[in-house]
Design an enzyme around this catalytic site. Structure first.
Site, PDB file in Angstrom:
ATOM      1  N   ASN A   1       0.864  -1.010   0.153  1.00 15.42           N
ATOM      2  CA  ASN A   1      -0.090   0.029  -0.071  1.00 15.42           C
ATOM      3  C   ASN A   1       0.906   1.128   0.002  1.00 15.42           C
ATOM      4  O   ASN A   1       1.479   1.598   1.061  1.00 15.42           O
ATOM      5  CB  ASN A   1      -0.927  -0.074   1.325  1.00 15.42           C
ATOM      6  N   TRP A   2       0.827   1.752  -1.000  1.00 16.46           N
ATOM      7  CA  TRP A   2       1.902   2.985  -1.487  1.00 16.46           C
ATOM      8  C   TRP A   2       1.376   4.245  -0.675  1.00 16.46           C
ATOM      9  O   TRP A   2       2.112   5.227  -0.802  1.00 16.46           O
ATOM     10  CB  TRP A   2       2.210   3.299  -2.708  1.00 16.46           C
ATOM     11  N   LYS A   3       0.048   4.135  -0.366  1.00 16.49           N
ATOM     12  CA  LYS A   3      -0.637   5.229   0.177  1.00 16.49           C
ATOM     13  C   LYS A   3      -0.337   6.597  -0.897  1.00 16.49           C
ATOM     14  O   LYS A   3      -0.166   6.326  -1.953  1.00 16.49           O
ATOM     15  CB  LYS A   3       0.104   5.774   1.710  1.00 16.49           C
TER      16      LYS A   3
ATOM     17  N   HIS B   1      -9.803   1.446   4.544  1.00 18.75           N
ATOM     18  CA  HIS B   1      -8.523   1.601   5.117  1.00 18.75           C
ATOM     19  C   HIS B   1      -8.621   2.451   6.523  1.00 18.75           C
ATOM     20  O   HIS B   1      -9.528   3.399   6.212  1.00 18.75           O
ATOM     21  CB  HIS B   1      -7.367   2.018   4.293  1.00 18.75           C
TER      22      HIS B   1
ATOM     23  N   GLU C   1      -6.938   4.667   7.525  1.00 20.48           N
ATOM     24  CA  GLU C   1      -6.765   6.237   7.290  1.00 20.48           C
ATOM     25  C   GLU C   1      -8.056   6.614   6.306  1.00 20.48           C
ATOM     26  O   GLU C   1      -8.366   8.090   6.712  1.00 20.48           O
ATOM     27  CB  GLU C   1      -5.596   6.441   6.169  1.00 20.48           C
TER      28      GLU C   1
ATOM     29  N   GLU D   1      -5.500  -4.601  10.395  1.00 23.78           N
ATOM     30  CA  GLU D   1      -4.583  -3.575  10.481  1.00 23.78           C
ATOM     31  C   GLU D   1      -5.029  -2.823  11.812  1.00 23.78           C
ATOM     32  O   GLU D   1      -5.703  -2.005  12.063  1.00 23.78           O
ATOM     33  CB  GLU D   1      -4.710  -2.766   9.409  1.00 23.78           C
TER      34      GLU D   1
ATOM     35  N   GLY E   1       2.329   2.509  10.772  1.00 20.52           N
ATOM     36  CA  GLY E   1       3.444   3.755  10.642  1.00 20.52           C
ATOM     37  C   GLY E   1       4.070   4.064  11.849  1.00 20.52           C
ATOM     38  O   GLY E   1       4.813   4.904  12.238  1.00 20.52           O
TER      39      GLY E   1
ATOM     40  N   SER F   1       3.435  -2.174  10.424  1.00 20.70           N
ATOM     41  CA  SER F   1       4.844  -2.096  10.510  1.00 20.70           C
ATOM     42  C   SER F   1       5.433  -3.496  10.005  1.00 20.70           C
ATOM     43  O   SER F   1       6.174  -3.980  10.941  1.00 20.70           O
ATOM     44  CB  SER F   1       5.199  -1.677  12.136  1.00 20.70           C
TER      45      SER F   1
ATOM     46  N   GLY G   1       2.840  -1.004   4.429  1.00 24.78           N
ATOM     47  CA  GLY G   1       2.895   0.300   3.922  1.00 24.78           C
ATOM     48  C   GLY G   1       4.428   0.890   3.637  1.00 24.78           C
ATOM     49  O   GLY G   1       4.899   0.531   2.607  1.00 24.78           O
ATOM     50  N   GLY G   2       4.949   1.473   4.814  1.00 26.48           N
ATOM     51  CA  GLY G   2       6.254   2.113   4.479  1.00 26.48           C
ATOM     52  C   GLY G   2       7.462   1.205   3.967  1.00 26.48           C
ATOM     53  O   GLY G   2       8.053   1.829   3.167  1.00 26.48           O
TER      54      GLY G   2
HETATM   55  P1  13P Z   1       2.944   0.419   7.625  1.00 24.77           P
HETATM   56  O1  13P Z   1       3.466  -0.865   7.090  1.00 24.77           O
HETATM   57  O2  13P Z   1       3.680   1.677   7.211  1.00 24.77           O
HETATM   58  O3  13P Z   1       2.793   0.260   9.283  1.00 24.77           O
HETATM   59  O4  13P Z   1       1.370   0.871   7.094  1.00 24.77           O
HETATM   60  C1  13P Z   1       0.510  -0.299   7.315  1.00 24.77           C
HETATM   61  C2  13P Z   1      -0.603  -0.052   6.380  1.00 24.77           C
HETATM   62  O5  13P Z   1      -1.315   0.856   6.673  1.00 24.77           O
HETATM   63  C3  13P Z   1      -0.731  -0.770   4.970  1.00 24.77           C
HETATM   64  O6  13P Z   1      -2.071  -0.441   4.542  1.00 24.77           O
END
Ligand code: 13P
Length: 243
Positions: free
Chosen positions: A8-10, A89, A91, A159, A165, A204, A225-226
């Site tokens: 997930n590149w956000k 998600h 967010e 999640e 994050g 994470s 994510g990251g």
């Molecule tokens: P991180 O891996 O950066 O914690 O993000 C998780 C996420 O929200 C994937 O959708």
């Protein structure tokens, strides 16, 4: 069932970064038992599609076209080659006030336009501290999946919001408790489909913790994510799962 490793590149990467990422990623050897997916910003739809990977948008609006300023059409995404979509998600829920009812509408719409959705669920830190984790998951699943019969693939991503994050990973006990709960829910509510449904963990995930997490009960994928932004670390996660 393949183990899904989804990026997930956000709101990161421009089209040129996307081209460069996939030039490097192309050299990664991925075992047959692993399926990789990429959830990219809509602006990167074209270069992602041209890279020949499985991909989808991070959100859709539930209509093919219309006066919906700033939204992504699921039909256009599917026409561009998307096969998957993230729905609900955390967010979207916390920053854009998306409700469980809206996630349900989006899941129906995704299926209508031929996109396989991954429904994201998870509790906040406050909810966990109050002992409400399973109650929150139950509510998100009951309303989110209401009147839904999977027509294509349908997966769930657990999640915990406090692990996203933050560098703080849920313990394997916390992950297996949530995943077992989700699996039981799916067995009861979608008995004919649940065996084809993966339950991904997100929060994470990194090359260093991916192996242990991948062996945790009922974990059949990751949403990253990251650590998905750099080919090296995403590759590291794939390697850790491949063993
Ligand atoms: P991180 O891996 O950066 O914690 O993000 C998780 C996420 O929200 C994937 O959708």
């Amino acid at each position: 069932m393949s183990f899904i490793i989804a990026a997930n590149w956000k709101m990161n990467k421009a089209p040129q970064d996307t081209v460069e990422f996939f030039e490097t990623f192309r050299q990664t050897k991925v075992a047959d038992k692993i399926k990789t997916l990429f959830f990219v910003p809509a602006v990167n739809a074209l270069p992602t599609s041209q890279a020949g990977v499985n991909w989808g948008p991070q959100n859709i609006f539930p209509a093919a076209t219309g006066a919906f300023t700033g939204e992504n059409s699921p039909k256009v995404m599917a026409d561009l080659g998307a096969r998957y979509v993230l729905v609900g998600h955390s967010e979207r829920r916390s920053l854009f006030f998306e409700t469980d009812e809206q996630t349900n509408i989006k899941l129906h719409s995704a299926q209508e336009f031929g996109l396989s959705p991954i429904l994201c669920v998870g509790e906040t830190l406050d909810e966990r501290k109050q002992g409400l984790t399973l109650e929150v998951l139950q509510r998100q699943l009951v309303t989110g999946l209401s009147n839904l019969t999977p027509s294509n693939e349908l997966h769930i991503a657990y999640e915990p919001v406090w692990a996203i994050g933050t560098g703080e990973v849920a313990t394997t006990e916390q992950v297996s408790e949530a995943h077992r709960f989700i699996r039981k829910f799916l067995q009861e509510k979608l008995p004919q489909h649940h065996q084809k449904m993966n339950i991904l963990y997100g929060g994470s995930v990194k090359p260093e913790n991916a192996n242990e997490l991948s062996k945790t009960a009922e974990v059949s994928g990751f949403l990253v994510g990251g650590a998905s932004l750099k080919p090296d670390s995403f590759h590291g996660i794939i390697e850790a799962v491949q063993g």
